[in-house]
Scaffold this active site. Structure first.
Site, PDB file in Angstrom:
ATOM      1  N   LYS A 126       0.860  -1.186   0.000  1.00 55.41           N
ATOM      2  CA  LYS A 126       0.000   0.000   0.000  1.00 55.41           C
ATOM      3  C   LYS A 126       0.892   1.230   0.000  1.00 55.41           C
ATOM      4  CE  LYS A 126      -4.418   1.085   0.189  1.00 55.41           C
ATOM      5  NZ  LYS A 126      -5.618   0.408  -0.316  1.00 55.41           N
ATOM      6  N   ASP A 158      -6.979   4.468  -4.476  1.00 57.70           N
ATOM      7  CA  ASP A 158      -7.634   4.354  -3.166  1.00 57.70           C
ATOM      8  C   ASP A 158      -8.234   5.742  -2.911  1.00 57.70           C
ATOM      9  OD1 ASP A 158      -7.749   2.418  -0.634  1.00 57.70           O
ATOM     10  OD2 ASP A 158      -7.342   4.402   0.162  1.00 57.70           O
TER      11      ASP A 158
HETATM   12  P1  NDP Z   1     -12.742   8.081  -2.771  1.00 58.02           P
HETATM   13  O1  NDP Z   1     -11.684   9.060  -2.544  1.00 58.02           O
HETATM   14  O2  NDP Z   1     -13.257   7.851  -4.136  1.00 58.02           O
HETATM   15  O3  NDP Z   1     -14.004   8.395  -1.841  1.00 58.02           O
HETATM   16  C1  NDP Z   1     -13.873   8.459  -0.456  1.00 58.02           C
HETATM   17  C2  NDP Z   1     -15.198   8.870   0.133  1.00 58.02           C
HETATM   18  O4  NDP Z   1     -15.136   8.777   1.540  1.00 58.02           O
HETATM   19  C3  NDP Z   1     -15.540  10.324  -0.187  1.00 58.02           C
HETATM   20  O5  NDP Z   1     -16.932  10.473  -0.224  1.00 58.02           O
HETATM   21  C4  NDP Z   1     -14.926  11.057   1.005  1.00 58.02           C
HETATM   22  O6  NDP Z   1     -15.522  12.315   1.277  1.00 58.02           O
HETATM   23  C5  NDP Z   1     -15.231  10.078   2.123  1.00 58.02           C
HETATM   24  N1  NDP Z   1     -14.190  10.220   3.156  1.00 58.02           N
HETATM   25  C6  NDP Z   1     -12.869  10.015   3.017  1.00 58.02           C
HETATM   26  N2  NDP Z   1     -12.216  10.285   4.157  1.00 58.02           N
HETATM   27  C7  NDP Z   1     -13.163  10.662   5.020  1.00 58.02           C
HETATM   28  C8  NDP Z   1     -13.135  11.059   6.368  1.00 58.02           C
HETATM   29  N3  NDP Z   1     -11.981  11.120   7.054  1.00 58.02           N
HETATM   30  N4  NDP Z   1     -14.299  11.362   6.962  1.00 58.02           N
HETATM   31  C9  NDP Z   1     -15.484  11.298   6.279  1.00 58.02           C
HETATM   32  N5  NDP Z   1     -15.565  10.934   4.987  1.00 58.02           N
HETATM   33  C10 NDP Z   1     -14.425  10.612   4.376  1.00 58.02           C
HETATM   34  O7  NDP Z   1     -12.182   6.700  -2.146  1.00 58.02           O
HETATM   35  P2  NDP Z   1     -12.664   5.220  -2.408  1.00 58.02           P
HETATM   36  O8  NDP Z   1     -14.132   5.179  -2.607  1.00 58.02           O
HETATM   37  O9  NDP Z   1     -11.773   4.623  -3.405  1.00 58.02           O
HETATM   38  O10 NDP Z   1     -12.296   4.536  -1.014  1.00 58.02           O
HETATM   39  C11 NDP Z   1     -13.214   4.460   0.079  1.00 58.02           C
HETATM   40  C12 NDP Z   1     -12.782   3.357   1.019  1.00 58.02           C
HETATM   41  O11 NDP Z   1     -12.781   2.107   0.309  1.00 58.02           O
HETATM   42  C13 NDP Z   1     -11.393   3.499   1.629  1.00 58.02           C
HETATM   43  O12 NDP Z   1     -11.388   2.941   2.921  1.00 58.02           O
HETATM   44  C14 NDP Z   1     -10.545   2.624   0.718  1.00 58.02           C
HETATM   45  O13 NDP Z   1      -9.364   2.158   1.366  1.00 58.02           O
HETATM   46  C15 NDP Z   1     -11.508   1.482   0.451  1.00 58.02           C
HETATM   47  N6  NDP Z   1     -11.232   0.677  -0.724  1.00 58.02           N
HETATM   48  C16 NDP Z   1     -11.127   1.246  -1.972  1.00 58.02           C
HETATM   49  C17 NDP Z   1     -10.901   0.461  -3.062  1.00 58.02           C
HETATM   50  C18 NDP Z   1     -10.888   1.006  -4.450  1.00 58.02           C
HETATM   51  O14 NDP Z   1     -10.820   0.207  -5.405  1.00 58.02           O
HETATM   52  N7  NDP Z   1     -10.981   2.305  -4.666  1.00 58.02           N
HETATM   53  C19 NDP Z   1     -10.667  -0.992  -2.926  1.00 58.02           C
HETATM   54  C20 NDP Z   1     -10.890  -1.496  -1.598  1.00 58.02           C
HETATM   55  C21 NDP Z   1     -11.133  -0.668  -0.555  1.00 58.02           C
HETATM   56  P3  NDP Z   1     -14.706  13.649   0.889  1.00 58.02           P
HETATM   57  O15 NDP Z   1     -14.696  13.682  -0.600  1.00 58.02           O
HETATM   58  O16 NDP Z   1     -15.499  14.737   1.511  1.00 58.02           O
HETATM   59  O17 NDP Z   1     -13.349  13.492   1.481  1.00 58.02           O
END
Ligand code: NDP
Length: 447
Positions: free
Chosen positions: A128, A168
């Site tokens: 990662k 991510d």
């Molecule tokens: P994105 O950046 O596309 O979206 C993240 C979302 O979560 C946004 O809506 C963001 O809001 C919100 N968010 C992030 N940090 C915070 C926080 N501290 N408090 C509140 N809301 C938060 O990321 P992903 O959708 O790719 O990832 C989301 C999760 O899924 C993570 O845990 C990631 O590790 C996991 N994941 C992702 C994969 C992938 O293929 N992308 C694969 C497996 C797991 P805002 O825009 O306001 O920050």
């Protein structure tokens, strides 16, 4: 010393050697909780320093990322790549760009990734990376300059057979494009297999963008089937509104459920008629605006700025934003509102106390390392297509993803049963992932 005492001693050593990294300790604790029953049955797994080696990354790279903003000011961010374990294949795992990123967070994510990748059954190790840079509010040119600077160092450490990063939080198709462009320029080689999540016209796979969210929805469908029901007619809440959340919502709707709430870091929205996905995609993927913009267009939808999305009554909850976003208080509310299934779209979004509340209430709970493995699995399918210079159709790739998710669900449930924890997806996923990687590590010797 009994094997259980041995595990406790290793845990104390891990804590002492990795001070100030609470998320990493949390991830290790959760896996160790499941390992006690494994080493009781097969004490050999505690020999040869295997568990100590598993906890120590093979390599940790920390680097300076200087870049210039549009006004000419220089910023210095920190870049990370933790190459955790390559017993099963090249390191594989995403890059996270968010202000909260530090070494402990990257290590927790990398540690989880080892078991998740093992569970997919595909030949990929765990790693990662990321940076404390936040693309939110930055111009296109700033994001590009940052990505180029980040890759100027990272390119020395990655490669198709070494380490294959993906996206991510904060790293989507746009960032992967800039990263790949810089890698290509620095190496003078079109090495498609060095990054996944690429655009479909330049080496990416169909369904990779959708894969994590679709995969969680497939997993939830299997969990509900195990309970003798289906997604049809179910009310669902999905936190986040990023890559994972958007495509989880899309697939839940296709499978007959209705998602009525989602969020970002500024608050959450509730739309009792079901989230209008095209509008959500426009706000988040095209306009890159805040979630509250949804309520400016949709009558009857409301935006709640200060509050917990888990207050919204639902039968299925899919935390898909970030770590530790669903705590004990939220879990109690979900249980009292009659939640039946909780599946993690994000990595470790549920605190250990909340997991225990779900266990006590007999709520089916799936950890991210099983439920959200569809993203990395489809990345491995992208690597497969890159290696064979092939490109598969959307339908075929989606079928492969669905089959992989069914396989993970089956392995997780079967392993939980075999180890005397029927219905416990946490133990099932940890044990099945551990055994796969541990057997490979034993075969490869002390390296
Ligand atoms: P994105 O950046 O596309 O979206 C993240 C979302 O979560 C946004 O809506 C963001 O809001 C919100 N968010 C992030 N940090 C915070 C926080 N501290 N408090 C509140 N809301 C938060 O990321 P992903 O959708 O790719 O990832 C989301 C999760 O899924 C993570 O845990 C990631 O590790 C996991 N994941 C992702 C994969 C992938 O293929 N992308 C694969 C497996 C797991 P805002 O825009 O306001 O920050």
């Amino acid at each position: 010393m009994s094997t259980r005492d041995q595990i406790e001693t290793i845990y104390q050593q891990v804590r002492a050697r990795n001070a100030g990294e609470p998320e990493f300790h949390q991830a290790v604790t959760e896996v160790f909780d499941s390992l006690r029953v494994v080493v009781d049955r097969s004490p050999g797994y505690a020999d040869g320093g295997l568990i100590e080696r598993l906890c120590e990354p093979e390599r940790q790279i920390i680097f300076r990322v200087p870049w210039m903003d549009d006004a000419g000011a220089v910023h210095v961010n920190r870049g990370f790549r933790v190459q955790y374990n390559s017993a099963l294949g090249p390191y594989k795992g995403g890059l996270r760009f968010h202000s909260s990123v530090n070494l402990g967070i990257v290590k927790f994510l990398g540690f989880e990734q080892i078991f998740k990748n093992a569970l997919t059954g595909l030949p990929i190790g765990g790693g990662k990376g990321g940076s404390d840079f936040d693309p939110k509010g930055r111009s296109e040119a700033e994001v590009m300059r940052f990505c180029q600077s980040f890759m100027t160092e990272l390119h020395r450490h990655i490669g198709e057979y070494t380490d294959v990063p993906a996206g991510d939080i904060g790293v989507g198709g746009r960032e992967i494009g800039y990263l790949f462009g810089q890698y290509k320029r620095l190496t003078n080689s079109y090495e498609s297999g060095v990054l996944t999540g690429k655009g479909t016209s330049w080496g990416g796979s169909q369904v990779r963008r959708e894969a994590t969210g679709y995969g969680v929805a497939y997993f939830v469908a299997d969990m509900l089937e195990t309970l003798g029901t289906s997604l049809d007619g179910k009310t669902v809440v999905v936190s986040g509104s990023g890559n994972v959340a958007i495509y989880a919502i899309e697939k839940v709707h296709q499978l007959g459920g209705t998602v009525i709430a989602c969020s970002d870091s500024s608050g959450y929205i509730v739309d009792p008629n079901g989230i209008d996905l095209e509008l959500l995609k426009d706000i988040k993927e095209v306009r890159r605006e805040r979630i509250s913009a949804y309520c400016e267009t949709v009558d009857g939808a409301s935006f709640i700025e200060n509050g917990s999305i888990w207050d919204v009554p639902c039968q299925v909850a899919m935390p898909s934003a970030t770590q530790n976003e669903l705590d004990a208080d939220a879990a109690k509310v979900l249980v009292s509102n009659g939640v039946k299934v909780v599946a993690e779209g994000a990595n470790m979004p549920t605190t250990p106390e909340a997991v225990q509340i779900f266990r006590d209430a007999s709520v089916a709970f799936a950890p991210g390392k099983a439920a959200n493995a569809g993203g990395v699995a489809t990345s491995a399918l992208e690597m497969q297509q890159n290696a064979s210079r092939d490109s598969w159709s959307f339908e075929y790739t989606d079928e492969r993803l669905a089959a992989i998710m069914h396989g993970i669900h089956h392995r997780t449930i079967a392993t939980a049963e075999e180890y005397g924890k029927p219905g416990d997806y946490v133990h099932g996923a940890n044990i099945a992932g551990f055994i796969k990687v541990a057997d490979a590590m034993i075969a490869l010797g002390i390296v």
